[in-house]
Design an enzyme around this catalytic site. Structure first.
Site, short mmCIF file in Angstrom:
data_model
loop_
_atom_site.label_atom_id
_atom_site.label_comp_id
_atom_site.label_asym_id
_atom_site.label_seq_id
_atom_site.Cartn_x
_atom_site.Cartn_y
_atom_site.Cartn_z
N SER A 50 23.48 -7.50 25.54
CA SER A 50 22.37 -8.27 26.09
C SER A 50 21.53 -8.87 24.98
CB SER A 50 21.49 -7.36 26.96
OG SER A 50 20.26 -7.98 27.28
N TYR B 91 16.60 0.16 27.16
CA TYR B 91 17.68 -0.78 27.48
C TYR B 91 18.06 -1.61 26.25
CZ TYR B 91 20.22 -4.51 29.89
OH TYR B 91 21.19 -5.41 30.29
#
Length: 271
Positions: A145, A158
């Site tokens: 990501s 995350y």
């Protein structure tokens, strides 16, 4: 006419929806037999019903036995593993509410992110790799990501887990490339999955789009197309890469959107 992945066996984790489901469909469209692994086995099964030849299996990435059993089942049923798409990540509402800045971060949220997003991908790779090495070929594709390459005010766990996944990708590529296994990582930007489409306010979509260099936001099929390419022989000279698929968000200065707005108001591109 056969597809470029004809007769290959692919595992996609986190395949019950979103990018995972789109990737499973895309790989199957190219001729692969796809195994959909997800902790929500019923939802994965519903996706598999619409994919010819697909199988859905329960998968808990925090449980090494579950990962081992899935790999063993795939080998028992199909005799090989050619493609592994490490797509699964924990990012539900409860996790997001706990995954804040460092001072306010719930340590359990940190542990969950690392357990699923990094440890889970490592375990899947660990149990797929020997079968790829045995056949002297294989492609592992990881879903990272933009949060793994850029700082943010929240989602500390995350983002850190995705940064670790990018490095895990390099480790696998380095350690097993000479044995025929490739490993690549997709650095994914904002994607309008059905869930994101429903839950993201229009004003937020507009802000995100202002930072894209493309005229639209990303779709799950955009990512699935890259998965299919990285799984195929057409990408056989690409390994250890972290490929942005984000509409150009990480390609420009942070001030880009503000300057574009200013130039539009000025009616000129000159300062």
């Amino acid at each position: 006419m056969t597809g470029r992945l004809q007769d290959r066996i692919a595992i996609v984790t986190g395949a019950a929806g979103g990018i995972g489901a789109a990737s499973a469909r895309r790989l199957a469209s190219e001729g692969a037999t796809v195994v959909l692994g997800d902790i929500d086995a019923d939802a994965a099964g519903a996706v598999a019903q619409d994919i010819a030849g697909a199988t859905a299996l329960p998968l808990d990435l925090t449980d090494e036995d579950s990962v081992r059993e899935l790999a063993q089942r795939v080998i028992a049923d199909f005799g090989r593993i050619d493609i592994l798409h490490n797509n699964a990540a924990i990012q539900n509402d409860a996790q997001r509410q706990s995954d804040l800045d460092v001072i306010n971060l719930d340590v359990d949220a940190w542990d969950r992110a690392m357990a699923v997003n990094v440890r889970g991908a490592m375990l899947m790779s660990k149990y797929a790799l020997p079968h790829m090495i045995e056949r002297k070929r294989g492609s592992i594709i990881h879903s990272a990501s933009g949060f793994g390459v850029q700082g943010e005010a929240t989602l500390t766990a995350y983002g850190s887990s995705k940064a670790a996944l990018i490095q895990l990708n390099r480790m696998i590529a380095t350690q097993y490339g000479k044995q025929g296994v490739r490993s690549n990582c997709m650095v994914i930007g904002f994607v309008l999955t059905p869930l994101a489409e429903e839950s993201t306010p229009s004003v937020v979509k507009d802000i995100l789009l202002s930072h894209h260099l493309t005229p639209r936001l990303g779709q799950a099929d955009d990512v699935a197309n890259l998965v299919a390419f990285l799984a195929s022989d057409e990408s056989e000279f690409i390994t250890g890469a972290a490929i942005p698929i984000d509409g150009g968000v990480t390609a420009h200065q942070p001030s880009y959107a503000d300057f574009q707005k200013m130039f539009a108001e000025m009616g000129s591109g000159k300062l």
